[in-house]
Motif scaffolding. Structure first.
Motif, PDB file in Angstrom:
ATOM      1  N   TYR A  95      -3.083   1.400   9.992  1.00  0.00           N
ATOM      2  CA  TYR A  95      -3.599   0.767   8.776  1.00  0.00           C
ATOM      3  C   TYR A  95      -2.829   1.298   7.566  1.00  0.00           C
ATOM      4  CZ  TYR A  95      -7.356  -1.858   6.511  1.00  0.00           C
ATOM      5  OH  TYR A  95      -8.076  -2.800   5.816  1.00  0.00           O
ATOM      6  N   ASP A  96      -2.887   0.558   6.455  1.00  0.00           N
ATOM      7  CA  ASP A  96      -2.266   0.971   5.190  1.00  0.00           C
ATOM      8  C   ASP A  96      -3.357   1.236   4.160  1.00  0.00           C
ATOM      9  OD1 ASP A  96       0.413   0.643   6.069  1.00  0.00           O
ATOM     10  OD2 ASP A  96       0.219  -1.512   5.791  1.00  0.00           O
ATOM     11  N   PHE A  97      -3.085   2.214   3.269  1.00  0.00           N
ATOM     12  CA  PHE A  97      -4.064   2.644   2.270  1.00  0.00           C
ATOM     13  C   PHE A  97      -3.397   2.854   0.927  1.00  0.00           C
ATOM     14  CE2 PHE A  97      -5.315   4.121   6.425  1.00  0.00           C
ATOM     15  CZ  PHE A  97      -6.636   3.707   6.518  1.00  0.00           C
ATOM     16  N   ASP A  98      -4.212   2.760  -0.145  1.00  0.00           N
ATOM     17  CA  ASP A  98      -3.720   3.040  -1.489  1.00  0.00           C
ATOM     18  C   ASP A  98      -3.654   4.538  -1.767  1.00  0.00           C
ATOM     19  OD1 ASP A  98      -3.294   0.395  -2.441  1.00  0.00           O
ATOM     20  OD2 ASP A  98      -5.448   0.168  -2.734  1.00  0.00           O
ATOM     21  N   LYS A 101       0.859  -1.181   0.000  1.00  0.00           N
ATOM     22  CA  LYS A 101       0.000   0.000   0.000  1.00  0.00           C
ATOM     23  C   LYS A 101       0.898   1.234   0.000  1.00  0.00           C
ATOM     24  CE  LYS A 101      -3.913  -2.261   0.519  1.00  0.00           C
ATOM     25  NZ  LYS A 101      -5.046  -2.195  -0.348  1.00  0.00           N
ATOM     26  N   LYS A 102       0.396   2.339  -0.538  1.00  0.00           N
ATOM     27  CA  LYS A 102       1.209   3.537  -0.715  1.00  0.00           C
ATOM     28  C   LYS A 102       1.344   4.392   0.530  1.00  0.00           C
ATOM     29  CE  LYS A 102       0.149   3.842  -5.598  1.00  0.00           C
ATOM     30  NZ  LYS A 102      -0.506   4.593  -6.646  1.00  0.00           N
ATOM     31  N   TYR A 103       0.352   4.342   1.447  1.00  0.00           N
ATOM     32  CA  TYR A 103       0.359   5.209   2.619  1.00  0.00           C
ATOM     33  C   TYR A 103       0.067   4.415   3.886  1.00  0.00           C
ATOM     34  CZ  TYR A 103      -0.048   8.683  -1.019  1.00  0.00           C
ATOM     35  OH  TYR A 103       0.175   9.426  -2.143  1.00  0.00           O
ATOM     36  N   SER A 104       0.749   4.786   4.960  1.00  0.00           N
ATOM     37  CA  SER A 104       0.504   4.173   6.265  1.00  0.00           C
ATOM     38  C   SER A 104       0.067   5.262   7.228  1.00  0.00           C
ATOM     39  CB  SER A 104       1.773   3.511   6.796  1.00  0.00           C
ATOM     40  OG  SER A 104       2.127   2.410   5.999  1.00  0.00           O
ATOM     41  N   LEU A 105      -0.947   4.945   8.037  1.00  0.00           N
ATOM     42  CA  LEU A 105      -1.475   5.875   9.038  1.00  0.00           C
ATOM     43  C   LEU A 105      -1.007   5.440  10.418  1.00  0.00           C
ATOM     44  CD1 LEU A 105      -3.399   8.310   9.587  1.00  0.00           C
ATOM     45  CD2 LEU A 105      -5.191   6.603   9.964  1.00  0.00           C
ATOM     46  N   TYR A 106      -0.533   6.419  11.192  1.00  0.00           N
ATOM     47  CA  TYR A 106      -0.040   6.181  12.549  1.00  0.00           C
ATOM     48  C   TYR A 106      -0.738   7.120  13.517  1.00  0.00           C
ATOM     49  CZ  TYR A 106       3.845   3.832  10.231  1.00  0.00           C
ATOM     50  OH  TYR A 106       4.608   3.004   9.455  1.00  0.00           O
ATOM     51  N   LYS A 107      -0.934   6.655  14.744  1.00  0.00           N
ATOM     52  CA  LYS A 107      -1.449   7.497  15.832  1.00  0.00           C
ATOM     53  C   LYS A 107      -0.441   7.367  16.958  1.00  0.00           C
ATOM     54  CE  LYS A 107      -4.436   9.632  18.593  1.00  0.00           C
ATOM     55  NZ  LYS A 107      -4.904  10.954  18.512  1.00  0.00           N
ATOM     56  N   TRP A 163       2.036  20.815   7.921  1.00  0.00           N
ATOM     57  CA  TRP A 163       1.230  21.096   9.112  1.00  0.00           C
ATOM     58  C   TRP A 163       1.455  20.016  10.156  1.00  0.00           C
ATOM     59  CZ3 TRP A 163      -4.009  18.970  10.375  1.00  0.00           C
ATOM     60  CH2 TRP A 163      -4.606  19.635  11.450  1.00  0.00           C
ATOM     61  N   ILE A 164       1.609  20.443  11.397  1.00  0.00           N
ATOM     62  CA  ILE A 164       1.649  19.532  12.541  1.00  0.00           C
ATOM     63  C   ILE A 164       0.469  19.910  13.414  1.00  0.00           C
ATOM     64  CG2 ILE A 164       2.927  18.780  14.575  1.00  0.00           C
ATOM     65  CD1 ILE A 164       5.504  19.531  13.019  1.00  0.00           C
ATOM     66  N   PRO A 165      -0.496  19.010  13.570  1.00  0.00           N
ATOM     67  CA  PRO A 165      -1.706  19.334  14.334  1.00  0.00           C
ATOM     68  C   PRO A 165      -1.405  19.664  15.799  1.00  0.00           C
ATOM     69  CG  PRO A 165      -2.011  17.312  13.078  1.00  0.00           C
ATOM     70  CD  PRO A 165      -0.568  17.668  12.992  1.00  0.00           C
ATOM     71  N   LYS A 166      -2.085  20.664  16.302  1.00  0.00           N
ATOM     72  CA  LYS A 166      -1.964  21.050  17.709  1.00  0.00           C
ATOM     73  C   LYS A 166      -2.916  20.190  18.545  1.00  0.00           C
ATOM     74  CE  LYS A 166      -0.235  25.588  16.826  1.00  0.00           C
ATOM     75  NZ  LYS A 166       1.134  25.245  16.660  1.00  0.00           N
ATOM     76  N   GLU A 167      -2.780  20.284  19.874  1.00  0.00           N
ATOM     77  CA  GLU A 167      -3.566  19.442  20.782  1.00  0.00           C
ATOM     78  C   GLU A 167      -5.069  19.567  20.602  1.00  0.00           C
ATOM     79  OE1 GLU A 167      -2.751  18.752  24.993  1.00  0.00           O
ATOM     80  OE2 GLU A 167      -0.793  19.637  24.596  1.00  0.00           O
ATOM     81  N   ASN A 168      -5.550  20.742  20.206  1.00  0.00           N
ATOM     82  CA  ASN A 168      -6.999  20.923  20.066  1.00  0.00           C
ATOM     83  C   ASN A 168      -7.536  20.427  18.719  1.00  0.00           C
ATOM     84  OD1 ASN A 168      -5.884  22.951  18.517  1.00  0.00           O
ATOM     85  ND2 ASN A 168      -7.243  24.551  19.261  1.00  0.00           N
ATOM     86  N   SER A 169      -6.677  19.908  17.863  1.00  0.00           N
ATOM     87  CA  SER A 169      -7.088  19.375  16.564  1.00  0.00           C
ATOM     88  C   SER A 169      -7.504  17.919  16.693  1.00  0.00           C
ATOM     89  CB  SER A 169      -5.935  19.473  15.564  1.00  0.00           C
ATOM     90  OG  SER A 169      -6.237  18.753  14.389  1.00  0.00           O
ATOM     91  N   GLN A 170      -8.522  17.515  15.947  1.00  0.00           N
ATOM     92  CA  GLN A 170      -8.922  16.114  15.963  1.00  0.00           C
ATOM     93  C   GLN A 170      -7.880  15.221  15.298  1.00  0.00           C
ATOM     94  OE1 GLN A 170     -12.451  17.229  13.474  1.00  0.00           O
ATOM     95  NE2 GLN A 170     -12.274  15.126  12.843  1.00  0.00           N
ATOM     96  N   LEU A 171      -6.926  15.810  14.578  1.00  0.00           N
ATOM     97  CA  LEU A 171      -5.845  15.037  13.967  1.00  0.00           C
ATOM     98  C   LEU A 171      -4.568  15.040  14.808  1.00  0.00           C
ATOM     99  CD1 LEU A 171      -6.244  15.910  10.181  1.00  0.00           C
ATOM    100  CD2 LEU A 171      -6.748  13.757  11.336  1.00  0.00           C
ATOM    101  N   PHE A 172      -4.638  15.556  16.012  1.00  0.00           N
ATOM    102  CA  PHE A 172      -3.464  15.581  16.900  1.00  0.00           C
ATOM    103  C   PHE A 172      -2.954  14.156  17.121  1.00  0.00           C
ATOM    104  CE2 PHE A 172      -1.536  15.445  21.168  1.00  0.00           C
ATOM    105  CZ  PHE A 172      -0.493  16.334  20.949  1.00  0.00           C
ATOM    106  N   GLY A 173      -1.670  13.969  16.919  1.00  0.00           N
ATOM    107  CA  GLY A 173      -1.045  12.673  17.132  1.00  0.00           C
ATOM    108  C   GLY A 173      -1.024  11.770  15.909  1.00  0.00           C
ATOM    109  N   TYR A 174      -1.721  12.163  14.847  1.00  0.00           N
ATOM    110  CA  TYR A 174      -1.755  11.332  13.640  1.00  0.00           C
ATOM    111  C   TYR A 174      -0.614  11.697  12.704  1.00  0.00           C
ATOM    112  CZ  TYR A 174      -6.328   9.402  14.731  1.00  0.00           C
ATOM    113  OH  TYR A 174      -7.359   8.732  15.331  1.00  0.00           O
ATOM    114  N   GLU A 175      -0.091  10.690  12.014  1.00  0.00           N
ATOM    115  CA  GLU A 175       0.904  10.860  10.964  1.00  0.00           C
ATOM    116  C   GLU A 175       0.482   9.990   9.792  1.00  0.00           C
ATOM    117  OE1 GLU A 175       5.259  10.861  12.185  1.00  0.00           O
ATOM    118  OE2 GLU A 175       4.278   9.734  13.797  1.00  0.00           O
ATOM    119  N   ILE A 176       0.751  10.464   8.609  1.00  0.00           N
ATOM    120  CA  ILE A 176       0.546   9.640   7.413  1.00  0.00           C
ATOM    121  C   ILE A 176       1.869   9.658   6.652  1.00  0.00           C
ATOM    122  CG2 ILE A 176      -0.482  11.527   6.083  1.00  0.00           C
ATOM    123  CD1 ILE A 176      -2.228   9.348   4.720  1.00  0.00           C
ATOM    124  N   LYS A 177       2.373   8.471   6.374  1.00  0.00           N
ATOM    125  CA  LYS A 177       3.672   8.349   5.737  1.00  0.00           C
ATOM    126  C   LYS A 177       3.539   7.647   4.400  1.00  0.00           C
ATOM    127  CE  LYS A 177       6.091   8.178  10.109  1.00  0.00           C
ATOM    128  NZ  LYS A 177       7.012   7.400  10.957  1.00  0.00           N
TER     129      LYS A 177
END
Length: 67
Positions: A16-19, A4-10, A48-62
């Motif tokens: 999970y991996d995605f196309d 898969k082309k992209y991996s999601l991390y928290k 962009w690096i999400p701040k603590e008040n963002s619902q995407l805080f802690g997520y990375e997509i590689k």
């Protein structure tokens, strides 16, 4: 075996991996809600690096490099 082309991390944990980033955003939107495509694209591009008040805080997509 096709990778898969992209991996999601928290917080460093692989989820999970995605196309596509769109597939990733759809999957995550079903879990946490909202419209996440633009945010995930910016995280992927390092714009962009999400701040603590963002619902995407802690997520990375590689991007996974194909061999």
């Amino acid at each position: 075996m096709e990778t898969k082309k992209y991996s999601l991390y928290k917080t460093g944990i692989h989820l999970y991996d995605f196309d596509t980033v769109k597939d990733c955003s759809t999957w995550l939107e079903n879990i946490i809600g909202g419209s996440l495509y633009q945010g995930l694209s910016k995280i992927r591009d390092g714009k962009w690096i999400p701040k603590e008040n963002s619902q995407l805080f802690g997520y990375e997509i590689k991007t996974n490099k194909s061999k």
